[in-house]
Design a protein around this motif. Sequence first.
Motif, PDB file in Angstrom:
ATOM      1  N   LYS A  57      -6.629-107.543   2.216  1.00  0.00           N
ATOM      2  CA  LYS A  57      -6.693-106.560   1.136  1.00  0.00           C
ATOM      3  C   LYS A  57      -5.479-105.641   1.224  1.00  0.00           C
ATOM      4  O   LYS A  57      -5.034-105.272   2.311  1.00  0.00           O
ATOM      5  CB  LYS A  57      -7.963-105.717   1.240  1.00  0.00           C
ATOM      6  N   GLY A  58      -4.949-105.262   0.076  1.00  0.00           N
ATOM      7  CA  GLY A  58      -3.828-104.341   0.030  1.00  0.00           C
ATOM      8  C   GLY A  58      -4.146-103.170  -0.876  1.00  0.00           C
ATOM      9  O   GLY A  58      -4.920-103.292  -1.831  1.00  0.00           O
ATOM     10  N   ARG A  59      -3.538-102.023  -0.586  1.00  0.00           N
ATOM     11  CA  ARG A  59      -3.813-100.807  -1.359  1.00  0.00           C
ATOM     12  C   ARG A  59      -2.509-100.064  -1.575  1.00  0.00           C
ATOM     13  O   ARG A  59      -1.738 -99.847  -0.635  1.00  0.00           O
ATOM     14  CB  ARG A  59      -4.803 -99.938  -0.582  1.00  0.00           C
ATOM     15  N   VAL A  60      -2.246 -99.702  -2.817  1.00  0.00           N
ATOM     16  CA  VAL A  60      -0.997 -99.008  -3.121  1.00  0.00           C
ATOM     17  C   VAL A  60      -1.223 -98.060  -4.298  1.00  0.00           C
ATOM     18  O   VAL A  60      -1.995 -98.349  -5.212  1.00  0.00           O
ATOM     19  CB  VAL A  60       0.131-100.016  -3.450  1.00  0.00           C
ATOM     20  N   GLY A  61      -0.574 -96.906  -4.246  1.00  0.00           N
ATOM     21  CA  GLY A  61      -0.618 -95.989  -5.376  1.00  0.00           C
ATOM     22  C   GLY A  61       0.515 -96.343  -6.327  1.00  0.00           C
ATOM     23  O   GLY A  61       1.489 -96.996  -5.940  1.00  0.00           O
ATOM     24  N   PHE A  62       0.385 -95.942  -7.570  1.00  0.00           N
ATOM     25  CA  PHE A  62       1.461 -96.211  -8.520  1.00  0.00           C
ATOM     26  C   PHE A  62       1.445 -95.198  -9.652  1.00  0.00           C
ATOM     27  O   PHE A  62       0.436 -94.544  -9.914  1.00  0.00           O
ATOM     28  CB  PHE A  62       1.369 -97.631  -9.079  1.00  0.00           C
ATOM     29  N   GLU A  63       2.591 -95.074 -10.295  1.00  0.00           N
ATOM     30  CA  GLU A  63       2.670 -94.344 -11.561  1.00  0.00           C
ATOM     31  C   GLU A  63       3.431 -95.230 -12.532  1.00  0.00           C
ATOM     32  O   GLU A  63       4.454 -95.827 -12.190  1.00  0.00           O
ATOM     33  CB  GLU A  63       3.335 -92.986 -11.398  1.00  0.00           C
ATOM     34  N   ALA A  64       2.875 -95.361 -13.733  1.00  0.00           N
ATOM     35  CA  ALA A  64       3.456 -96.273 -14.719  1.00  0.00           C
ATOM     36  C   ALA A  64       3.071 -95.803 -16.116  1.00  0.00           C
ATOM     37  O   ALA A  64       2.319 -96.468 -16.828  1.00  0.00           O
ATOM     38  CB  ALA A  64       2.954 -97.697 -14.466  1.00  0.00           C
ATOM     39  N   ALA A  65       3.591 -94.656 -16.504  1.00  0.00           N
ATOM     40  CA  ALA A  65       3.238 -94.088 -17.814  1.00  0.00           C
ATOM     41  C   ALA A  65       3.612 -95.037 -18.941  1.00  0.00           C
ATOM     42  O   ALA A  65       2.822 -95.260 -19.868  1.00  0.00           O
ATOM     43  CB  ALA A  65       3.933 -92.737 -17.997  1.00  0.00           C
ATOM     44  N   GLY A  66       4.825 -95.599 -18.875  1.00  0.00           N
ATOM     45  CA  GLY A  66       5.279 -96.503 -19.928  1.00  0.00           C
ATOM     46  C   GLY A  66       4.380 -97.714 -20.078  1.00  0.00           C
ATOM     47  O   GLY A  66       3.824 -97.968 -21.165  1.00  0.00           O
ATOM     48  N   PRO A  67       4.193 -98.509 -19.029  1.00  0.00           N
ATOM     49  CA  PRO A  67       3.335 -99.689 -19.131  1.00  0.00           C
ATOM     50  C   PRO A  67       1.905 -99.381 -19.566  1.00  0.00           C
ATOM     51  O   PRO A  67       1.348-100.085 -20.413  1.00  0.00           O
ATOM     52  CB  PRO A  67       3.368-100.248 -17.705  1.00  0.00           C
ATOM     53  N   ILE A  68       1.304 -98.337 -18.991  1.00  0.00           N
ATOM     54  CA  ILE A  68      -0.091 -98.026 -19.309  1.00  0.00           C
ATOM     55  C   ILE A  68      -0.245 -97.643 -20.781  1.00  0.00           C
ATOM     56  O   ILE A  68      -1.161 -98.114 -21.473  1.00  0.00           O
ATOM     57  CB  ILE A  68      -0.619 -96.894 -18.407  1.00  0.00           C
ATOM     58  N   LEU A  69       0.660 -96.811 -21.297  1.00  0.00           N
ATOM     59  CA  LEU A  69       0.581 -96.386 -22.700  1.00  0.00           C
ATOM     60  C   LEU A  69       0.892 -97.535 -23.644  1.00  0.00           C
ATOM     61  O   LEU A  69       0.236 -97.708 -24.679  1.00  0.00           O
ATOM     62  CB  LEU A  69       1.535 -95.215 -22.952  1.00  0.00           C
ATOM     63  N   ILE A  70       1.900 -98.335 -23.315  1.00  0.00           N
ATOM     64  CA  ILE A  70       2.287 -99.451 -24.185  1.00  0.00           C
ATOM     65  C   ILE A  70       1.172-100.497 -24.245  1.00  0.00           C
ATOM     66  O   ILE A  70       0.815-100.983 -25.325  1.00  0.00           O
ATOM     67  CB  ILE A  70       3.606-100.078 -23.696  1.00  0.00           C
TER      68      ILE A  70
ATOM     69  N   GLU B 200      -1.930 -92.062   2.972  1.00  0.00           N
ATOM     70  CA  GLU B 200      -3.257 -92.157   2.366  1.00  0.00           C
ATOM     71  C   GLU B 200      -3.594 -93.562   1.868  1.00  0.00           C
ATOM     72  O   GLU B 200      -4.775 -93.948   1.849  1.00  0.00           O
ATOM     73  CB  GLU B 200      -3.403 -91.162   1.205  1.00  0.00           C
ATOM     74  N   THR B 201      -2.592 -94.328   1.430  1.00  0.00           N
ATOM     75  CA  THR B 201      -2.885 -95.666   0.899  1.00  0.00           C
ATOM     76  C   THR B 201      -3.364 -96.619   1.985  1.00  0.00           C
ATOM     77  O   THR B 201      -3.910 -97.681   1.683  1.00  0.00           O
ATOM     78  CB  THR B 201      -1.652 -96.274   0.196  1.00  0.00           C
ATOM     79  N   LEU B 202      -3.174 -96.238   3.252  1.00  0.00           N
ATOM     80  CA  LEU B 202      -3.615 -97.076   4.363  1.00  0.00           C
ATOM     81  C   LEU B 202      -5.075 -96.839   4.722  1.00  0.00           C
ATOM     82  O   LEU B 202      -5.636 -97.544   5.562  1.00  0.00           O
ATOM     83  CB  LEU B 202      -2.741 -96.804   5.598  1.00  0.00           C
ATOM     84  N   HIS B 203      -5.708 -95.856   4.069  1.00  0.00           N
ATOM     85  CA  HIS B 203      -7.093 -95.497   4.380  1.00  0.00           C
ATOM     86  C   HIS B 203      -7.938 -95.562   3.107  1.00  0.00           C
ATOM     87  O   HIS B 203      -7.635 -94.913   2.101  1.00  0.00           O
ATOM     88  CB  HIS B 203      -7.151 -94.088   4.977  1.00  0.00           C
ATOM     89  N   SER B 204      -9.006 -96.335   3.157  1.00  0.00           N
ATOM     90  CA  SER B 204      -9.829 -96.589   1.974  1.00  0.00           C
ATOM     91  C   SER B 204     -10.435 -95.329   1.372  1.00  0.00           C
ATOM     92  O   SER B 204     -10.720 -95.274   0.172  1.00  0.00           O
ATOM     93  CB  SER B 204     -10.959 -97.571   2.326  1.00  0.00           C
ATOM     94  N   GLU B 205     -10.666 -94.313   2.202  1.00  0.00           N
ATOM     95  CA  GLU B 205     -11.374 -93.119   1.724  1.00  0.00           C
ATOM     96  C   GLU B 205     -10.435 -92.024   1.215  1.00  0.00           C
ATOM     97  O   GLU B 205     -10.901 -90.960   0.806  1.00  0.00           O
ATOM     98  CB  GLU B 205     -12.256 -92.549   2.849  1.00  0.00           C
TER      99      GLU B 205
END
Length: 402
Positions: free
Chosen positions: A266-279, A191-196
């Motif tokens: 352009k590059g597109r990537v999914g991520f999860e980062a609970a620690g960084p986002i909350l801090i 999915e990260t390879l497709h903009s939609e």
Amino acid sequence: MEKKKKVVLAFSGGLDTSFAAKYLSEDLGYEVHTAIANTGGFSPEELKSIEEKAIKLGAASHATLDVTSDYYDKSIKYMIAGNVLRNGTYPISVSSERIFQAIAIIEYAKKIGADAVAHGSTGAGNDQVRFDLTFQILAPEIEIITPTRDMTLTREYEIDYLKKHGIEADFKKMEYSINKGLWGTSIGGKETLHSEQTLPESAYPSQVTAQGEEKMTIGFEKGEIVSVNGKRYDNKVDAIREVERLGSRYGIGRDMHIGDTIIGIKGRVGFEAAGPILIIAAHKMLEKHTLTKWQQYWKDQIGTWYGMFLHESQYLEPVMRDMEAFLESSQANVTGTVEVTLRPYSYTLVGVDSPFDLMKTDFGEYGEVNKAWSADDVKGFTKILGNQMKIYHNVQKRNGKE
């Protein structure tokens, strides 16, 4: 017999570096020494498995280089101070790690007297620049070898090559490429390879296991995280891991990052980062209470530039040290506790408690009562404040523009 040249290979145990380990030894005749630089993303069991794989592939030696503390002290601390989120979204997880991995690998190569250093990056991403540039600056005398990039290899070619050399392993193509680290996990593929499209729930390594709401407090001293839910941590890395543990149970910190790569696409990537986002969210709220207007304004500018330079592989540029000095100075009064409410897929910043809270003042209470100035003071101030605009509109009117 001619002595073999020695090469240090940055080794993760994945397909590209597994191919490189065998190819450098079998086809190019190097004495291969593998090394992995751990910035907090690998468990002891995973590190042991990677070492066993390297030796199986014919490595003369394997080294595990733990640079997690360095990564915090020389990067994460400043990313928190700068509230760094690339494009307002991404906490620069993998991109910041790569710099410190590259530094560790090249320093190790110099230590063991290697003739060359190698990595498994392809020619289509950012990491090739991060590794190459760091290697060139810190050890220009050491040759850089990049088989996957230089030979434009396909995954199928590398798998066939390893099979022909008797290497039995599970190299089945995965749907997603996952890079887990202390400051977040990136997820790429499909999915990260497709903009939609966006990632499905199943693609995230951490699944939602908590329901309802939960209160969490994060304590800071001079901008650095020191406590979670009242428990003090001397090791800041452990505090980050605790926030990550608590937040990831709610699926907090998931998003899709779309940005400009170093090489111009352009590059597109999914991520999860609970620690960084909350801090970062808690830290930013604390700063709103403890910094002046102009401190916040200029720190926002510096933080944006610092994050961009870090992402663009400019960590060794001297201006980075200048920006770090500014960021560290700005944190003198960023001390206090922030309360956060956690819930599935979201959070709410509740409030702060700080001895440096600029709202706790004898000068007045916003929207309620003024204590340090009179009504006439405000009338005079407002009259002078409006002079420039009054002059402009007066001239416009005189010239028939209004």
